[in-house]
Motif scaffolding. Structure first.
Motif, PDB file in Angstrom:
ATOM      1  N   VAL A 131       0.835  -1.203   0.000  1.00  0.00           N
ATOM      2  CA  VAL A 131       0.000   0.000   0.000  1.00  0.00           C
ATOM      3  C   VAL A 131       0.870   1.253   0.000  1.00  0.00           C
ATOM      4  CG1 VAL A 131      -1.645   1.349   1.343  1.00  0.00           C
ATOM      5  CG2 VAL A 131      -1.977  -1.114   1.083  1.00  0.00           C
ATOM      6  N   SER A 132       1.939   1.247   0.795  1.00  0.00           N
ATOM      7  CA  SER A 132       2.812   2.413   0.866  1.00  0.00           C
ATOM      8  C   SER A 132       3.436   2.727  -0.487  1.00  0.00           C
ATOM      9  CB  SER A 132       3.922   2.181   1.904  1.00  0.00           C
ATOM     10  OG  SER A 132       3.373   2.009   3.192  1.00  0.00           O
ATOM     11  N   PHE A 136      -3.725   2.663  -2.203  1.00  0.00           N
ATOM     12  CA  PHE A 136      -4.891   1.825  -1.912  1.00  0.00           C
ATOM     13  C   PHE A 136      -5.590   1.354  -3.179  1.00  0.00           C
ATOM     14  CE2 PHE A 136      -4.673   4.161   2.186  1.00  0.00           C
ATOM     15  CZ  PHE A 136      -4.598   3.073   3.029  1.00  0.00           C
ATOM     16  N   THR A 139      -3.671  -1.492  -4.874  1.00  0.00           N
ATOM     17  CA  THR A 139      -3.612  -2.680  -4.017  1.00  0.00           C
ATOM     18  C   THR A 139      -4.952  -3.379  -3.931  1.00  0.00           C
ATOM     19  OG1 THR A 139      -1.885  -1.631  -2.687  1.00  0.00           O
ATOM     20  CG2 THR A 139      -3.004  -3.526  -1.723  1.00  0.00           C
ATOM     21  N   PRO A 183      -5.713  -4.093   4.013  1.00  0.00           N
ATOM     22  CA  PRO A 183      -5.683  -2.722   3.505  1.00  0.00           C
ATOM     23  C   PRO A 183      -7.041  -2.045   3.449  1.00  0.00           C
ATOM     24  CG  PRO A 183      -4.312  -4.148   2.145  1.00  0.00           C
ATOM     25  CD  PRO A 183      -5.119  -5.039   3.045  1.00  0.00           C
ATOM     26  N   ALA A 187      -7.839   1.758   4.424  1.00  0.00           N
ATOM     27  CA  ALA A 187      -8.409   2.677   3.439  1.00  0.00           C
ATOM     28  C   ALA A 187      -9.649   3.375   3.986  1.00  0.00           C
ATOM     29  CB  ALA A 187      -8.759   1.928   2.157  1.00  0.00           C
ATOM     30  N   HIS A 306      -4.202   7.350  -2.500  1.00  0.00           N
ATOM     31  CA  HIS A 306      -3.738   7.554  -1.123  1.00  0.00           C
ATOM     32  C   HIS A 306      -4.860   8.307  -0.432  1.00  0.00           C
ATOM     33  CE1 HIS A 306       0.328   6.141  -1.918  1.00  0.00           C
ATOM     34  NE2 HIS A 306       0.325   6.884  -3.013  1.00  0.00           N
TER      35      HIS A 306
END
Length: 310
Positions: A131-132, A136, A139, A183, A187, A306
């Motif tokens: 994710v980083s 989001f 992913t 995630p 999110a 993001h």
């Protein structure tokens, strides 16, 4: 500060989900047109409507409905629900397949399903880094597509598919689910103001638990009803005498083990059962596959790369 429990919201949520699950399970057993099932579905709709009214008027609601005005938050919850439904539904279907079709022991079944849980554990450990780096949107979309791929691969499964190949399918699905479930919570949480972070986290958990219970009830209903509806034709195709078909079908529906069937036709019945069950399993896993594909679309359209706090 200033928050307190919301007993009406809590009670209405529990009642609504209970009615929905009862209707799904009982509908698969007795028929979806029976009065008890119709009343349960009706009750679910009415209680859900009452819940929405109560929450919209409460000063400190358990679920702040205004959060769903944020498309990213809404999409994250729906993606999480679909992924949890698929995870539980797939697991139940495969466990039944290993035990009822392959006649594996409980321990062997546990070992054969390790590919999905093991892969999920390993991939979820690095999901935060993914994710980083990718955000989001990528992913959750990628995870949903991978999970859908693993589920669609299960449509090729037959009564004689090797455990190694089934394990590969399960591993693909597990990797996809691991890129969605952890995630999706993050999110949702970062899509709302900090003061609402706890509610956002709890809301994702609520949607995951709805997917959890429906994954169990719907999958069980589909597999059971699908097996019984397909079994008579399979018995005929495998040479079982027509006069015995109905008694065997009724017996299996009520839980009679195949071992109790006369030895002369036991192998034919076992083969017919395996084919009917596998066909029902295909329908059961097709539903979460389609759901995962729709979740990928939702992630593409509505989840922020993001997620930003509003």
């Amino acid at each position: 500060p200033g928050r307190h429990l919301d007993p009406p919201g809590l009670a209405l949520t529990v009642i609504a989900i209970a009615l929905l699950n009862y209707a799904v399970i009982q509908g698969g057993y007795a028929g979806f047109g029976t009065p008890a099932v119709l009343w349960s579905f009706t009750g679910f709709v009415l209680v859900l409507a009452a819940f929405l009214v109560v929450e919209s008027r409460s000063r400190t609601p358990m679920l702040n409905l205004r959060l769903f005005r944020n498309p990213s938050f809404t999409a994250a919850n729906l993606v999480a629900m679909v992924a949890q439904y698929a995870f539980v539904g797939m697991a139940i279907a495969q466990v039944l397949y290993f035990q009822r079709v392959r006649h594996e022991s409980i321990l062997e079944t546990g070992l054969l399903t390790l590919p999905v849980t093991g892969t999920y554990l390993l991939v979820s450990a690095v999901a935060g880094r993914v994710v980083s780096r990718l955000g989001f949107k990528v992913t959750l979309t990628g995870g949903s597509l991978i999970a859908a791929t693993g589920t669609l691969l299960m449509l090729t499964q037959t009564a004689h598919t090797s455990p190694a190949l089934i394990g590969l399918h399960l591993a693909v699905f597990g990797a996809g689910a691991a890129l969605v479930l952890p995630p999706s919570t993050a999110a949702a949480v970062v899509s709302v103001p900090p003061a609402e972070a706890g509610m956002a986290s709890g809301t994702v958990n609520l949607f995951r638990q709805i997917g959890n219970t429906l994954g169990a009830s719907v999958t069980g209903t589909i597999v059971t009803s699908g097996l019984i509806s397909r079994l008579p034709d399979q018995l005929t195709q495998h040479g079982v005498p027509s006069e015995a078909t109905r008694d065997i079908t009724d017996g299996i529906a009520s839980g009679t083990p195949i071992a109790a069937i006369p030895a002369g036709i036991r192998d034919n019945v076992s083969a017919a059962f395996a084919d009917a069950f596998t066909s029902a399993l295909h329908l059961a896993v097709l539903i979460p596959a389609v759901g995962a594909l729709l979740a990928a679309v939702a992630a593409v359209l509505f989840v922020r790369k993001h997620a930003q706090i509003h």
